[in-house]
Motif scaffolding. Structure first.
Motif, PDB file in Angstrom:
ATOM      1  N   ILE A 183       0.828  -1.202   0.000  1.00 38.06           N
ATOM      2  CA  ILE A 183       0.000   0.000   0.000  1.00 38.06           C
ATOM      3  C   ILE A 183       0.865   1.255   0.000  1.00 38.06           C
ATOM      4  CG2 ILE A 183      -1.733   1.287   1.279  1.00 38.06           C
ATOM      5  CD1 ILE A 183      -2.756  -1.241  -0.100  1.00 38.06           C
ATOM      6  N   LEU A 184       1.939   1.262   0.790  1.00 38.07           N
ATOM      7  CA  LEU A 184       2.820   2.430   0.822  1.00 38.07           C
ATOM      8  C   LEU A 184       3.534   2.630  -0.509  1.00 38.07           C
ATOM      9  CD1 LEU A 184       4.490   2.354   4.356  1.00 38.07           C
ATOM     10  CD2 LEU A 184       2.638   3.811   3.542  1.00 38.07           C
ATOM     11  N   TYR A 185       3.987   1.533  -1.105  1.00 34.21           N
ATOM     12  CA  TYR A 185       4.662   1.662  -2.402  1.00 34.21           C
ATOM     13  C   TYR A 185       3.693   2.125  -3.492  1.00 34.21           C
ATOM     14  CZ  TYR A 185       9.102  -0.379  -0.918  1.00 34.21           C
ATOM     15  OH  TYR A 185      10.312  -0.597  -0.322  1.00 34.21           O
ATOM     16  N   ILE A 186       2.467   1.659  -3.453  1.00 36.83           N
ATOM     17  CA  ILE A 186       1.477   2.118  -4.437  1.00 36.83           C
ATOM     18  C   ILE A 186       1.233   3.613  -4.282  1.00 36.83           C
ATOM     19  CG2 ILE A 186      -0.977   1.994  -5.055  1.00 36.83           C
ATOM     20  CD1 ILE A 186      -0.877  -0.992  -4.531  1.00 36.83           C
ATOM     21  N   ALA A 187       1.148   4.081  -3.031  1.00 37.94           N
ATOM     22  CA  ALA A 187       0.989   5.519  -2.794  1.00 37.94           C
ATOM     23  C   ALA A 187       2.174   6.300  -3.347  1.00 37.94           C
ATOM     24  CB  ALA A 187       0.834   5.782  -1.296  1.00 37.94           C
ATOM     25  N   GLY A 188       3.370   5.738  -3.202  1.00 36.85           N
ATOM     26  CA  GLY A 188       4.542   6.412  -3.734  1.00 36.85           C
ATOM     27  C   GLY A 188       4.568   6.417  -5.260  1.00 36.85           C
ATOM     28  N   LEU A 189       4.165   5.322  -5.879  1.00 38.61           N
ATOM     29  CA  LEU A 189       4.164   5.241  -7.339  1.00 38.61           C
ATOM     30  C   LEU A 189       3.177   6.213  -7.965  1.00 38.61           C
ATOM     31  CD1 LEU A 189       4.413   1.362  -7.749  1.00 38.61           C
ATOM     32  CD2 LEU A 189       6.169   3.029  -8.347  1.00 38.61           C
ATOM     33  N   GLN A 190       2.115   6.513  -7.256  1.00 33.22           N
ATOM     34  CA  GLN A 190       1.127   7.450  -7.792  1.00 33.22           C
ATOM     35  C   GLN A 190       1.627   8.888  -7.796  1.00 33.22           C
ATOM     36  OE1 GLN A 190      -2.354   6.664  -5.402  1.00 33.22           O
ATOM     37  NE2 GLN A 190      -2.969   4.912  -6.645  1.00 33.22           N
ATOM     38  N   THR A 191       2.742   9.162  -7.115  1.00 34.67           N
ATOM     39  CA  THR A 191       3.316  10.513  -7.109  1.00 34.67           C
ATOM     40  C   THR A 191       4.290  10.731  -8.261  1.00 34.67           C
ATOM     41  OG1 THR A 191       5.169   9.877  -5.659  1.00 34.67           O
ATOM     42  CG2 THR A 191       3.120  10.571  -4.594  1.00 34.67           C
ATOM     43  N   VAL A 192       4.610   9.672  -8.999  1.00 36.55           N
ATOM     44  CA  VAL A 192       5.551   9.798 -10.122  1.00 36.55           C
ATOM     45  C   VAL A 192       4.818  10.365 -11.327  1.00 36.55           C
ATOM     46  CG1 VAL A 192       7.185   8.591 -11.612  1.00 36.55           C
ATOM     47  CG2 VAL A 192       6.852   7.830  -9.246  1.00 36.55           C
ATOM     48  N   PRO A 193       5.256  11.482 -11.894  1.00 29.30           N
ATOM     49  CA  PRO A 193       4.578  12.058 -13.070  1.00 29.30           C
ATOM     50  C   PRO A 193       4.647  11.119 -14.265  1.00 29.30           C
ATOM     51  CG  PRO A 193       6.068  13.654 -12.043  1.00 29.30           C
ATOM     52  CD  PRO A 193       6.363  12.327 -11.422  1.00 29.30           C
ATOM     53  N   PRO A 194       3.532  10.833 -14.920  1.00 27.80           N
ATOM     54  CA  PRO A 194       3.557   9.925 -16.086  1.00 27.80           C
ATOM     55  C   PRO A 194       4.337  10.500 -17.257  1.00 27.80           C
ATOM     56  CG  PRO A 194       1.382  10.930 -15.805  1.00 27.80           C
ATOM     57  CD  PRO A 194       2.174  11.283 -14.594  1.00 27.80           C
TER      58      PRO A 194
END
Length: 308
Positions: free
Chosen positions: A190-201
């Protein structure tokens, strides 16, 4: 007739009585809001810690009279083979489990963050182990390792795993690692998914135009961008695994013999069942200091890597 000075004289403001009243009440309100939480923390955390430090200088069995022994308990810890083995097992388990749980969680999070179907439902499924009781799941895994896996191995002609690995002093710790990683991966995912969503596409689109491979994107874009989340997961995972208790109790109880006896299990057995309350309180104090030092050093090293 008014003079020039009277005409240009600025009007006198009335003193901000109400504003001063509100400003003076705000700090009091803040303190009254914080006070209950502070009182509960002090009562149920700070006071027991101070009591534990006090009893670590005694020979208390956990009840009845006791005598002060000074630093004798701390000196005895460094010459106790059982204590030394428990620390060795705990560090071995914690390091292996921390590495595995972060590798697995990050891999699953990257897969879930990609364009696959039902990824929202899969996130909920992967989080299920986090909300389950470790003791209950531990007994389920104990049944699997004791009966199911040996039966399957025996049917396949594998003699090495035809008996329970929980009874093997050299393999029992692997079962504890499997249970701990299976359960802890949910929170890390869950924490890694939250972090991945902050990466600009846009970064991935630019990398694709440059012909970057999937591994190159992960190494140059994904991992550097979520390095703060990696730091949090590493610190929390190591701290949690160093305090492993439920997993050991449910699977092996510290056995065979003392092969899988962690520091927390040793403190529980010796302090509450073996009449070594004062002695194990000294062990608890040392263990608390070790965990704090590990967390600080780990946090310092990983944050320095983030800056670089």
């Amino acid at each position: 007739m008014t003079t020039t000075e009277e005409r240009v004289k600025p009007p006198v403001d009335t003193p901000p009585v109400k504003r001063r009243g509100i400003a003076s009440r705000t700090p009091r309100t803040f303190y009254w809001m914080v006070l209950p939480a502070f009182a509960l923390f002090f009562l149920f955390h700070t006071v027991p810690v101070l009591q534990g430090i006090f009893y670590s200088f005694t020979d208390s069995p956990g009840y009845g009279p006791y005598n002060f022994v000074g630093w004798a308990n701390y000196k005895a810890l460094f010459s106790d083979d059982r204590v030394r083995h428990s620390y060795l097992f705990t560090f071995q388990f914690a390091i292996v489990a921390t590495i595995l749980v972060n590798v697995i969680a990050l891999s699953i999070a990257v897969a879930l963050n990609s364009r696959i179907k039902f990824k929202t439902s899969l996130r909920a499924v992967y989080f299920v182990p986090q909300i389950l009781s470790i003791i209950v799941i531990g007994y389920v895994f104990q049944y699997l390792f004791t009966f199911s896996i040996p039966a399957i191995a025996k049917a396949m002609g594998n003699e090495k795993f035809s008996s329970s690995i929980l009874a093997d002093p050299s393999l029992a710790w692997i079962a504890i690692v499997i249970l701990a990683v299976w359960q802890a991966a949910a929170f890390n995912i869950i924490l890694y998914i939250a972090g991945l969503q902050t990466v600009p596409p846009e970064l991935y689109e630019a990398a694709s135009l440059d012909g970057a491979s999937a591994w190159r994107k992960f190494r140059s874009i994904t991992f550097p961008m979520i390095s703060a989340f990696f730091t949090i997961n590493m610190v929390l995972a190591l701290k949690g695994f160093l305090q492993v208790f439920d997993h050991v109790i449910a699977l092996t109880g510290g056995g065979p013999g003392t092969a899988t006896e962690s520091v927390s299990v040793l403190i529980y057995k010796g302090g509450f069942q073996g009449g070594e309350f004062g002695y194990q309180m000294a062990n608890s104090v040392i263990f608390m200091i070790v965990i704090i030092l590990f967390a600080l050093v780990q946090l310092r090293v990983l944050q320095r890597r983030e800056v670089s």
